[in-house]
Design a protein around this motif. Structure first.
Motif, PDB file in Angstrom:
ATOM      1  N   VAL A   1      -4.798  -3.549   0.442  1.00 21.25           N
ATOM      2  CA  VAL A   1      -4.050  -4.682  -0.113  1.00 21.25           C
ATOM      3  C   VAL A   1      -3.879  -4.523  -1.616  1.00 21.25           C
ATOM      4  CG1 VAL A   1      -4.046  -7.181  -0.452  1.00 21.25           C
ATOM      5  CG2 VAL A   1      -4.836  -6.213   1.717  1.00 21.25           C
ATOM      6  N   LYS A   2      -4.963  -4.113  -2.300  1.00 20.22           N
ATOM      7  CA  LYS A   2      -4.884  -3.921  -3.745  1.00 20.22           C
ATOM      8  C   LYS A   2      -3.894  -2.810  -4.098  1.00 20.22           C
ATOM      9  CE  LYS A   2      -9.596  -5.498  -4.751  1.00 20.22           C
ATOM     10  NZ  LYS A   2     -10.934  -5.110  -5.241  1.00 20.22           N
ATOM     11  N   SER A   3      -3.889  -1.742  -3.319  1.00 18.35           N
ATOM     12  CA  SER A   3      -2.954  -0.650  -3.577  1.00 18.35           C
ATOM     13  C   SER A   3      -1.523  -1.100  -3.377  1.00 18.35           C
ATOM     14  CB  SER A   3      -3.266   0.536  -2.647  1.00 18.35           C
ATOM     15  OG  SER A   3      -4.551   1.048  -2.899  1.00 18.35           O
ATOM     16  N   LEU A   4      -1.302  -1.910  -2.338  1.00 20.12           N
ATOM     17  CA  LEU A   4       0.046  -2.437  -2.080  1.00 20.12           C
ATOM     18  C   LEU A   4       0.510  -3.323  -3.221  1.00 20.12           C
ATOM     19  CD1 LEU A   4       2.486  -2.887  -0.225  1.00 20.12           C
ATOM     20  CD2 LEU A   4       1.191  -4.742   0.878  1.00 20.12           C
ATOM     21  N   ILE A   5      -0.359  -4.211  -3.678  1.00 23.21           N
ATOM     22  CA  ILE A   5      -0.013  -5.102  -4.784  1.00 23.21           C
ATOM     23  C   ILE A   5       0.305  -4.298  -6.043  1.00 23.21           C
ATOM     24  CG2 ILE A   5      -0.932  -6.859  -6.346  1.00 23.21           C
ATOM     25  CD1 ILE A   5      -2.528  -7.960  -3.962  1.00 23.21           C
ATOM     26  N   SER A   6      -0.495  -3.281  -6.321  1.00 24.39           N
ATOM     27  CA  SER A   6      -0.281  -2.454  -7.506  1.00 24.39           C
ATOM     28  C   SER A   6       1.067  -1.751  -7.449  1.00 24.39           C
ATOM     29  CB  SER A   6      -1.415  -1.426  -7.630  1.00 24.39           C
ATOM     30  OG  SER A   6      -1.217  -0.589  -8.733  1.00 24.39           O
ATOM     31  N   ARG A   7       1.409  -1.219  -6.274  1.00 21.64           N
ATOM     32  CA  ARG A   7       2.689  -0.514  -6.149  1.00 21.64           C
ATOM     33  C   ARG A   7       3.864  -1.482  -6.272  1.00 21.64           C
ATOM     34  NH1 ARG A   7      -0.047   2.243  -1.936  1.00 21.64           N
ATOM     35  NH2 ARG A   7       1.093   1.046  -0.366  1.00 21.64           N
TER      36      ARG A   7
ATOM     37  N   ALA B   1       3.863  -4.334  -7.921  1.00 22.14           N
ATOM     38  CA  ALA B   1       3.948  -4.813  -9.304  1.00 22.14           C
ATOM     39  C   ALA B   1       4.624  -3.806 -10.212  1.00 22.14           C
ATOM     40  CB  ALA B   1       2.540  -5.136  -9.820  1.00 22.14           C
ATOM     41  N   ALA B   2       4.581  -2.538  -9.832  1.00 22.31           N
ATOM     42  CA  ALA B   2       5.195  -1.490 -10.657  1.00 22.31           C
ATOM     43  C   ALA B   2       6.707  -1.378 -10.456  1.00 22.31           C
ATOM     44  CB  ALA B   2       4.530  -0.152 -10.351  1.00 22.31           C
ATOM     45  N   ARG B   3       7.235  -2.057  -9.460  1.00 24.62           N
ATOM     46  CA  ARG B   3       8.674  -1.968  -9.165  1.00 24.62           C
ATOM     47  C   ARG B   3       9.453  -3.023  -9.965  1.00 24.62           C
ATOM     48  NH1 ARG B   3       9.800  -1.444  -2.787  1.00 24.62           N
ATOM     49  NH2 ARG B   3      11.874  -1.968  -3.643  1.00 24.62           N
ATOM     50  N   ASP B   4      10.456  -2.588 -10.712  1.00 20.90           N
ATOM     51  CA  ASP B   4      11.261  -3.501 -11.518  1.00 20.90           C
ATOM     52  C   ASP B   4      12.270  -4.285 -10.682  1.00 20.90           C
ATOM     53  OD1 ASP B   4       9.971  -2.669 -13.812  1.00 20.90           O
ATOM     54  OD2 ASP B   4      11.413  -1.045 -14.179  1.00 20.90           O
ATOM     55  N   ASP B   5      12.577  -3.798  -9.474  1.00 15.67           N
ATOM     56  CA  ASP B   5      13.607  -4.450  -8.672  1.00 15.67           C
ATOM     57  C   ASP B   5      13.079  -5.595  -7.820  1.00 15.67           C
ATOM     58  OD1 ASP B   5      12.131  -2.593  -7.203  1.00 15.67           O
ATOM     59  OD2 ASP B   5      13.723  -2.372  -5.707  1.00 15.67           O
ATOM     60  N   LEU B   6      11.772  -5.841  -7.873  1.00 13.12           N
ATOM     61  CA  LEU B   6      11.199  -6.941  -7.107  1.00 13.12           C
ATOM     62  C   LEU B   6      10.887  -8.104  -8.042  1.00 13.12           C
ATOM     63  CD1 LEU B   6       8.674  -5.097  -4.745  1.00 13.12           C
ATOM     64  CD2 LEU B   6      10.918  -6.026  -4.148  1.00 13.12           C
ATOM     65  N   HIS B   7      11.392  -9.285  -7.698  1.00  6.40           N
ATOM     66  CA  HIS B   7      11.139 -10.474  -8.523  1.00  6.40           C
ATOM     67  C   HIS B   7      10.143 -11.422  -7.866  1.00  6.40           C
ATOM     68  CE1 HIS B   7      14.310  -9.376 -11.342  1.00  6.40           C
ATOM     69  NE2 HIS B   7      15.051  -9.050 -10.283  1.00  6.40           N
ATOM     70  N   SER B   8      10.019 -11.349  -6.557  1.00  9.49           N
ATOM     71  CA  SER B   8       9.033 -12.175  -5.856  1.00  9.49           C
ATOM     72  C   SER B   8       8.635 -11.492  -4.551  1.00  9.49           C
ATOM     73  CB  SER B   8       9.589 -13.571  -5.566  1.00  9.49           C
ATOM     74  OG  SER B   8      10.677 -13.496  -4.655  1.00  9.49           O
ATOM     75  N   VAL B   9       7.406 -11.707  -4.173  1.00  7.76           N
ATOM     76  CA  VAL B   9       6.884 -11.156  -2.923  1.00  7.76           C
ATOM     77  C   VAL B   9       6.041 -12.232  -2.251  1.00  7.76           C
ATOM     78  CG1 VAL B   9       5.390  -9.404  -1.881  1.00  7.76           C
ATOM     79  CG2 VAL B   9       6.830  -8.804  -3.825  1.00  7.76           C
TER      80      VAL B   9
ATOM     81  N   PRO C   1      -1.910 -14.775   9.738  1.00 15.69           N
ATOM     82  CA  PRO C   1      -2.898 -15.804  10.095  1.00 15.69           C
ATOM     83  C   PRO C   1      -4.121 -15.775   9.189  1.00 15.69           C
ATOM     84  CG  PRO C   1      -2.040 -14.746  12.071  1.00 15.69           C
ATOM     85  CD  PRO C   1      -1.483 -13.984  10.911  1.00 15.69           C
ATOM     86  N   GLY C   2      -4.369 -16.877   8.528  1.00 16.72           N
ATOM     87  CA  GLY C   2      -5.523 -16.983   7.658  1.00 16.72           C
ATOM     88  C   GLY C   2      -5.358 -16.371   6.292  1.00 16.72           C
ATOM     89  N   PHE C   3      -4.144 -15.903   5.964  1.00 19.13           N
ATOM     90  CA  PHE C   3      -3.933 -15.233   4.677  1.00 19.13           C
ATOM     91  C   PHE C   3      -2.514 -15.483   4.186  1.00 19.13           C
ATOM     92  CE2 PHE C   3      -2.500 -11.597   2.153  1.00 19.13           C
ATOM     93  CZ  PHE C   3      -3.513 -11.502   1.209  1.00 19.13           C
ATOM     94  N   LYS C   4      -2.374 -15.853   2.907  1.00 16.83           N
ATOM     95  CA  LYS C   4      -1.054 -16.032   2.300  1.00 16.83           C
ATOM     96  C   LYS C   4      -1.126 -15.548   0.855  1.00 16.83           C
ATOM     97  CE  LYS C   4       2.625 -19.337   1.293  1.00 16.83           C
ATOM     98  NZ  LYS C   4       3.083 -20.740   1.412  1.00 16.83           N
ATOM     99  N   LEU C   5      -0.151 -14.733   0.473  1.00 20.88           N
ATOM    100  CA  LEU C   5      -0.099 -14.190  -0.881  1.00 20.88           C
ATOM    101  C   LEU C   5       1.316 -14.337  -1.410  1.00 20.88           C
ATOM    102  CD1 LEU C   5      -1.265 -12.521  -3.277  1.00 20.88           C
ATOM    103  CD2 LEU C   5      -0.515 -10.482  -2.044  1.00 20.88           C
ATOM    104  N   GLU C   6       1.430 -14.957  -2.591  1.00 22.70           N
ATOM    105  CA  GLU C   6       2.733 -15.071  -3.269  1.00 22.70           C
ATOM    106  C   GLU C   6       2.623 -14.453  -4.644  1.00 22.70           C
ATOM    107  OE1 GLU C   6       5.135 -18.861  -2.573  1.00 22.70           O
ATOM    108  OE2 GLU C   6       3.075 -19.568  -2.174  1.00 22.70           O
ATOM    109  N   MET C   7       3.629 -13.620  -4.997  1.00 18.57           N
ATOM    110  CA  MET C   7       3.671 -13.005  -6.314  1.00 18.57           C
ATOM    111  C   MET C   7       5.045 -13.280  -6.924  1.00 18.57           C
ATOM    112  SD  MET C   7       1.984  -9.302  -5.427  1.00 18.57           S
ATOM    113  CE  MET C   7       2.318  -8.673  -7.092  1.00 18.57           C
ATOM    114  N   LEU C   8       5.046 -13.789  -8.151  1.00 22.22           N
ATOM    115  CA  LEU C   8       6.292 -14.085  -8.867  1.00 22.22           C
ATOM    116  C   LEU C   8       6.267 -13.351 -10.201  1.00 22.22           C
ATOM    117  CD1 LEU C   8       6.589 -17.937  -8.279  1.00 22.22           C
ATOM    118  CD2 LEU C   8       7.834 -16.135  -7.068  1.00 22.22           C
ATOM    119  N   ARG C   9       7.361 -12.634 -10.515  1.00 21.47           N
ATOM    120  CA  ARG C   9       7.469 -11.970 -11.797  1.00 21.47           C
ATOM    121  C   ARG C   9       7.910 -12.988 -12.848  1.00 21.47           C
ATOM    122  NH1 ARG C   9       7.560  -6.748 -12.970  1.00 21.47           N
ATOM    123  NH2 ARG C   9       7.987  -6.183 -10.804  1.00 21.47           N
ATOM    124  N   THR C  10       7.199 -13.103 -13.944  1.00 20.73           N
ATOM    125  CA  THR C  10       7.549 -14.076 -14.975  1.00 20.73           C
ATOM    126  C   THR C  10       8.143 -13.378 -16.181  1.00 20.73           C
ATOM    127  OG1 THR C  10       5.307 -13.939 -15.886  1.00 20.73           O
ATOM    128  CG2 THR C  10       5.737 -15.645 -14.246  1.00 20.73           C
TER     129      THR C  10
END
Length: 487
Positions: free
Chosen positions: A457-463, A465-473, A478-487
Motif C-alpha cells: 500500500v505504501k509503495s502504491l501511494i508513493s508511486r 504521489a509521484a504522478r503529475d497527472d493525478l489530482h485525486s485518488v 471492505p473495512g478500508f477507505k483511502l482518499e488522496m487530494l493534490r493541493t
C-alpha cells in the motif's frame, strides 16, 4: 543425552550475513521482539559497534535508543554485544577509558551479555576487556575464541588458548566462533573434546555459518561431544552464509535424543514474520549452500561475504567476486594469515578487491593495511611476506601513520567536540563523521512498529504521489477507505 540451548543470531549475524547488516531497522526488530522473548533463547546476539554505526549511517537511527527499546520488549532474554577487539566503531584501537565508557553506556542501555572477541585471539586483550565489561556491570562474559585454518591453528593451539581463558576466572562461558563455516564434522569430533577437557565446568557454545553446507552437521557432532549451546537463526535469516535454522536444528537434536527447551509455536510465529518481511522488503532469504572447497583457502566469513557482495554490486562489479575471493587467499598469506574476522576480513577483502580492480597487486594500499603492518592491531599470527612488509614499512605513508597520535583521551575529545554533549552523543561523535551523527539527530525518533502487509500500500501511494497527472485518488474496500487530494 543433554539439553541443548539455542542462542538467536537473526537480527545481528543473520542480518549481516544475508542482508549486508542494512536489512532491518528498529521498528522491524521491535515488532517481533515480544515473540522472540517467548521462544526461550539463551540470549539474543543483538549488536556490535559496527552494527551501531550502520544504524546511524544507513538508517539515521539512534543505536543506544534501539538497545533500550529492545531491552524493554525482551525482559526475559539477555541481549548480547559482540566486541571486535579493543576498538569501538573506529578502525583504530581505543584507549581503556574510551572502551570503559562504551561498555558502561552499553550496560546502561540494556546489554547484559558480552561476547568478548579479539581479532587476533589475543588472550591478554580478551582478559582486559573482560575486566572492563565486568566493572561496567555486564552480567555475563563469554570468551569468543575464533576458529580458523592455518599452519599453526591445530587442536592443541585452541586447547591452550581455551585453558588460559577458563582458568582466568573472568569468563562465565566460552564460545567457539567459526565465522567462515570451516568447522567440519570430523574436526568437531576432535576439537570439541579437546576444548572440553581443559574447560572444567565452563559451558561451551558453538557458532558457525552454513557458507559451505557444513554447519548443521558440525552442530550435531558438537552437541554430541559436549557443547551446551548452539547459535541459530530464524528461517528467512538462516542458511546461505548465515547460521543454521533454529527449527531444523531443534528437530535434529531432538531426533538424536537431546532436549531443546523452546516454545515451538513462538518460534514458528517468528519464522513467519521474518519470512513475510523478506518478501515485503525484497530481501533474499538464505538458501542451503553447496559445498565449495575453495572456502578452506580464502576463508571469507559469512558477514563479510554479504557486505562484499553488496559493495561490488553497488559499483557494478559483482561479476568480479570469484576473482576477488581467489585473490583473498594470496593477500591473507602475504599478511601473515590474519584470522578472517572483523576487522581483518574487511582488510583482506578490500585489498583483494583493489588488486583485482587495479589489475596490479598492492598498487593501492588502504591506511588500515599500513596500520596493520605497523602493529597497530597487534602482532600478526605468522610472519608477513618480507618484500611486502619492507615495501610498506619504508613507504612515506607508513612514516606519516607511525607518527600520528593514537585516539585522543576522553578529556581531549570533550574539549574538541563540546563538553555539553550527552555521553552517548559524545561517543558517537568521537568515532564517526559529524555529518552522519547530525543526520541521525535531525531525523528524530525511529519508528516503533512495522507490518509487512503495509508495504504494498505504501509503495502504491508513493508511486501515485509521484504522478503529475493525478489530482485525486480514492480507494475503497471492505473495512478500508483511502482518499488522496493534490493541493
Amino acid at each position: 543425552m543433554s539439553s541443548i540451548e539455542l542462542i538467536d543470531t537473526s537480527v545481528r549475524d543473520g542480518n549481516q550475513s544475508l542482508w549486508g547488516a542494512t536489512g532491518l531497522d528498529t521498528g522491524m526488530m521491535l515488532q517481533i521482539a515480544p515473540v522472540m522473548d517467548r521462544v526461550g533463547f539463551g540470549a539474543i546476539d543483538f549488536t556490535t559497534s559496527t552494527h551501531m554505526a550502520v544504524a546511524v549511517r544507513f538508517k539515521q537511527e539512534n543505536p543506544w535508543e534501539r538497545i533500550r527499546l529492545m531491552r524493554e520488549t525482551t525482559p526475559n532474554t539477555p541481549l548480547s554485544f559482540l566486541t571486535t577487539g579493543m576498538r569501538f566503531i573506529s578502525w583504530e584501537a581505543a584507549s581503556h577509558e574510551v572502551m570503559s565508557l562504551a561498555f558502561q553506556l552499553l550496560v546502561n542501555a540494556g546489554i547484559r551479555r558480552f561476547a568478548i572477541m579479539d581479532p587476533m585471539n589475543s588472550i591478554d586483550a580478551m582478559l582486559t576487556m573482560a575486566d572492563l565489561t565486568r566493572k561496567a556491570g555486564g552480567e555475563t562474559n563469554v570468551a569468543a575464541l575464533t576458529f580458523t585454518l592455518s599452519p599453526m591453528h591445530d587442536d592443541a593451539h585452541f586447547a591452550t588458548c581455551t585453558a588460559k581463558l577458563a582458568k582466568s576466572g573472568k569468563f562465565d562461558r566460552i564460545y567457539l566462533k567459526d565465522p567462515g563455516g570451516l568447522l567440519t564434522p570430523e574436526r568437531a569430533t576432535t576439537l570439541i573434546p579437546a576444548l572440553k577437557m581443559v574447560m572444567g565446568k565452563t559451558p561451551l557454545e558453538v557458532h558457525s555459518h552454513c557458507t559451505i553446507g557444513l554447519a548443521q552437521f558440525s552442530y550435531l557432532e558438537a552437541a554430541t561431544h559436549g557443547a551446551q549451546s548452539l547459535h541459530t537463526a530464524t528461517r528467512a535469516l538462516a542458511n546461505g552464509t548465515s547460521q543454521p535454522p533454529a527449527d531444523m536444528v531443534a528437530r535434529n537434536l531432538r531426533d538424536m535424543g537431546h532436549g531443546v527447551d523452546i516454545d515451538d509455536a513462538a518460534l514458528a510465529e517468528m519464522d513467519n514474520y521474518f519470512s513475510a518481511l523478506a518478501v515485503s522488503e525484497g530481501l533474499p532469504p538464505g538458501q542451503p549452500q553447496e559445498f565449495d572447497r575453495s572456502y578452506f583457502r580464502h576463508q571469507m566469513p559469512g558477514g563479510m561475504m554479504g557486505t562484499l557482495k553488496r559493495q561490488l554490486a553497488e559499483t557494478k562489479r559483482l561479476h568480479l567476486l570469484p576473482q576477488v575471493l581467489e585473490e583473498a587467499e594470496q593477500v591473507r598469506a602475504d599478511l601473515g594469515y590474519p584470522i578472517m574476522v572483523t576487522p581483518f576480513s574487511q582488510v583482506v577483502a578490500t585489498v583483494a578487491a583493489l588488486n583485482v580492480i587495479n589489475g596490479e597487486r598492492y598498487k593501492t594500499l588502504p591506511d588500515e593495511v599500513v596500520r596493520y603492518v605497523l602493529g597497530r592491531f597487534g602482532a600478526p599470527t605468522m610472519p608477513l611476506d618480507a618484500n611486502l612488509e619492507d615495501r610498506i614499512r619504508s613507504s612515506k605513508r607508513a612514516k606519516e601513520l607511525d607518527d600520528e597520535p593514537h585516539m585522543a583521551s576522553i578529556d581531549e575529545l570533550r574539549r574538541k567536540l563540546g563538553k555539553d554533549l550527552s555521553d552517548e552523543e559524545f561517543l558517537l561523535r568521537a568515532v564517526m563523521p559529524a555529518d552522519q551523527v547530525d543526520a541521525m539527530l535531525a531525523t528524530g525518533d525511529a519508528r516503533r512498529t512495522y507490518d509487512p502487509s503495509h508495504k504494498p500500500v505504501k509503495s502504491l501511494i508513493s508511486r501515485m504521489a509521484a504522478r503529475d497527472d493525478l489530482h485525486s485518488v480514492e480507494i475503497n474496500k471492505p473495512g478500508f477507505k483511502l482518499e488522496m487530494l493534490r493541493t
